[in-house]
Design an enzyme around this catalytic site. Structure first.
Site, short mmCIF file in Angstrom:
data_model
loop_
_atom_site.label_atom_id
_atom_site.label_comp_id
_atom_site.label_asym_id
_atom_site.label_seq_id
_atom_site.Cartn_x
_atom_site.Cartn_y
_atom_site.Cartn_z
N GLU A 161 0.80 -1.17 -0.01
CA GLU A 161 -0.05 -0.03 -0.01
C GLU A 161 1.03 1.41 0.05
OE1 GLU A 161 -2.33 -3.40 1.61
OE2 GLU A 161 -0.33 -2.55 2.13
N PRO A 164 10.41 -14.43 -0.50
CA PRO A 164 9.14 -14.81 0.41
C PRO A 164 8.64 -13.49 0.97
CG PRO A 164 10.81 -16.03 1.21
CD PRO A 164 11.56 -15.30 0.01
N MET A 174 15.26 -6.24 1.71
CA MET A 174 14.03 -5.51 1.72
C MET A 174 14.07 -4.31 0.89
SD MET A 174 12.08 -7.10 3.61
CE MET A 174 10.62 -5.91 3.87
N GLY A 175 13.16 -3.85 -0.24
CA GLY A 175 13.09 -2.63 -0.73
C GLY A 175 13.81 -2.80 -2.12
N GLU A 176 13.97 -4.15 -2.47
CA GLU A 176 14.70 -4.18 -3.94
C GLU A 176 14.03 -4.80 -4.86
OE1 GLU A 176 19.41 -4.43 -1.79
OE2 GLU A 176 18.53 -6.07 -2.82
N LEU A 233 1.39 -4.94 -10.95
CA LEU A 233 1.56 -3.69 -12.11
C LEU A 233 3.19 -3.17 -12.02
CD1 LEU A 233 -1.44 -1.59 -11.14
CD2 LEU A 233 -1.01 -3.04 -12.92
N GLU A 234 3.86 -3.41 -11.01
CA GLU A 234 5.34 -3.01 -11.10
C GLU A 234 5.91 -3.86 -11.80
OE1 GLU A 234 6.61 -3.61 -7.08
OE2 GLU A 234 6.15 -1.58 -6.63
#
Length: 416
Positions: free
Chosen positions: A59, A265, A305-307, A333-334
């Site tokens: 989100e 995961p 994370m964040g990659e 969508l990404e």
């Protein structure tokens, strides 16, 4: 069920909810931090504030373009972004730093949300997608604070559940909202069927199409060095039970599939258990955090994370998790925005319209089980023209649906 009964049940469950946070913290220590914020014990905010609630990472990523717009168009306001999960908290603080304010979202109990609202006193509260909280929305209405449910979605399954178990409560709650801006016309129709006044409901479109996903080039280059020149199949946001299906099906066709499997995961606390699962299948596995070249390993475990965007960028094919079990799928969508071929399983009710549109536009493939998934993976890797066509169609569809953020920003400007 009415709001009084809903609140009573909430108070009875509060100790269990708090205990649950500490149980989760055994595997993810961040869950035990800042519990006081969930109880409404936050610092007072003295400046004009717009409050945006994003449950978790998905989100938050979807709302970045809107948050950027709010920061730009409302410079006199501080933007408070709340989250429910530690992963969401980490993602938004890493992205924005001190450009925004951040707290955990409160438990939906009257005494807690009243205290929370009093400390914030926002000029507007923006809730995302399915965040329909009766006590919070009632308290906002009591304090004459406008509230908007944006990017709102309502599946046919959720509609039936609400109609069966809490029709009065949900009807009252929806009509306490100032506005419901839905992702699509189907959801708009369902909200009206649920009892929302039709004048409160507008089909503004899906803000996820307004993202401009740009992978971190440094991370992408690092991942490219790790995977080398191999074909890469990424299994993104997988859940418990999905990895075992993927591994078992891979073992059946291992000799036919010349590609590296990248398994990411959904929840960080499962990284170790998934690694163990892979090793127990006698497959070799490397972890992204080890940063060494994969070589002849069968699997790369995406334990970072964040990659995700960079994982997508190095992929030849992307499988979206949460669709081989009952989770309901994750955002396709990404990878679409990055022109990547997309495959998903049978259960995508959280993205029913998007998945249907992707299929209609020949921009994705849906499979019914993991064996069928690997049949398609083998076929696609041997057909580069189809791979290119799927990715191109996905990108075209993504770009054709943009414009929701402008509509919502205009609605916000009219309200505050």
């Amino acid at each position: 069920m009415n709001r009084t009964l809903y609140s009573l049940v909430g108070y009875l469950l509060l100790p269990i909810l708090i205990i649950r946070l500490f149980v989760k913290s055994i595997k993810a220590p961040s869950y035990r931090k800042r519990v006081s914020e969930r109880l409404g014990l936050i610092q007072k905010i003295s400046t004009p504030t717009i409050w945006v609630h994003c449950v978790s990472v998905g989100e938050f990523r979807a709302s970045i373009t809107l948050i950027d717009t709010l920061i730009s168009e409302h410079p006199k306001h501080k933007i408070l972004v709340t989250s429910t999960t530690p992963t969401g908290s980490s993602a938004l603080t890493q992205h924005y730093g001190d450009k925004i304010l951040h707290c955990y979202f409160p438990f939906d109990l009257s005494i807690i949300v009243k205290r929370y609202i009093k400390r914030i006193n926002p000029d507007l509260c923006i809730l995302m997608e399915t965040e329909i909280w009766p006590n919070l929305i009632h308290a906002l209405r009591q304090n004459n604070i406008p509230s908007i449910l944006i990017n709102a979605r309502l599946s046919d399954r959720s509609l039936k559940k609400y109609q069966k178990f809490a029709p009065k409560l949900i009807r009252e709650t929806l009509n306490n909202l100032t506005l419901i801006a839905t992702q699509n016309q189907n959801s708009a129709t369902r909200f009206i069927q649920l009892g929302a006044h039709d004048k409160k409901v507008i089909n503004a479109g899906n803000i996820k199409f307004d993202l401009n996903p740009v992978p971190n080039s440094t991370v992408t280059q690092t991942l490219k060095k790790i995977v080398g020149h191999q074909k890469v199949i990424t299994f993104a946001s997988t859940h418990l039970g999905e990895e075992s299906q993927i591994i078992n099906s891979f073992l059946k066709v291992q000799s036919q599939l010349n590609a590296l499997l990248v398994i990411i995961p959904r929840h960080p606390e499962r990284f170790n258990s998934v690694e163990k699962l892979i090793k127990n299948a006698s497959l070799s596995v490397s972890r992204r955090s080890d940063t060494h070249v994969v070589g002849k390993d069968h699997v790369l475990l995406g334990d970072s994370m964040g990659e995700m965007l960079s994982y997508f960028e190095i992929s030849d094919i992307v499988f979206m998790g949460g669709s081989l079990n009952e989770t309901g799928g994750h955002n396709m969508l990404e990878p679409a925005a990055l022109s990547r071929p997309i495959i998903f399983g049978p259960n995508v009710f959280n993205f029913a319209e998007i998945s249907s549109d992707l299929l209609k536009n020949k921009a994705s493939i849906q499979v019914q089980n993991s064996d069928e998934l690997f049949e398609n993976l083998i076929q696609l890797l041997n057909n580069p023209e189809q791979l290119k066509s799927l990715g191109s169609n996905a990108k075209h569809y993504f770009e054709s649906q943009q414009g929701a953020v402008k509509k919502i920003a205009k609605l916000v400007a009219e309200i505050i």
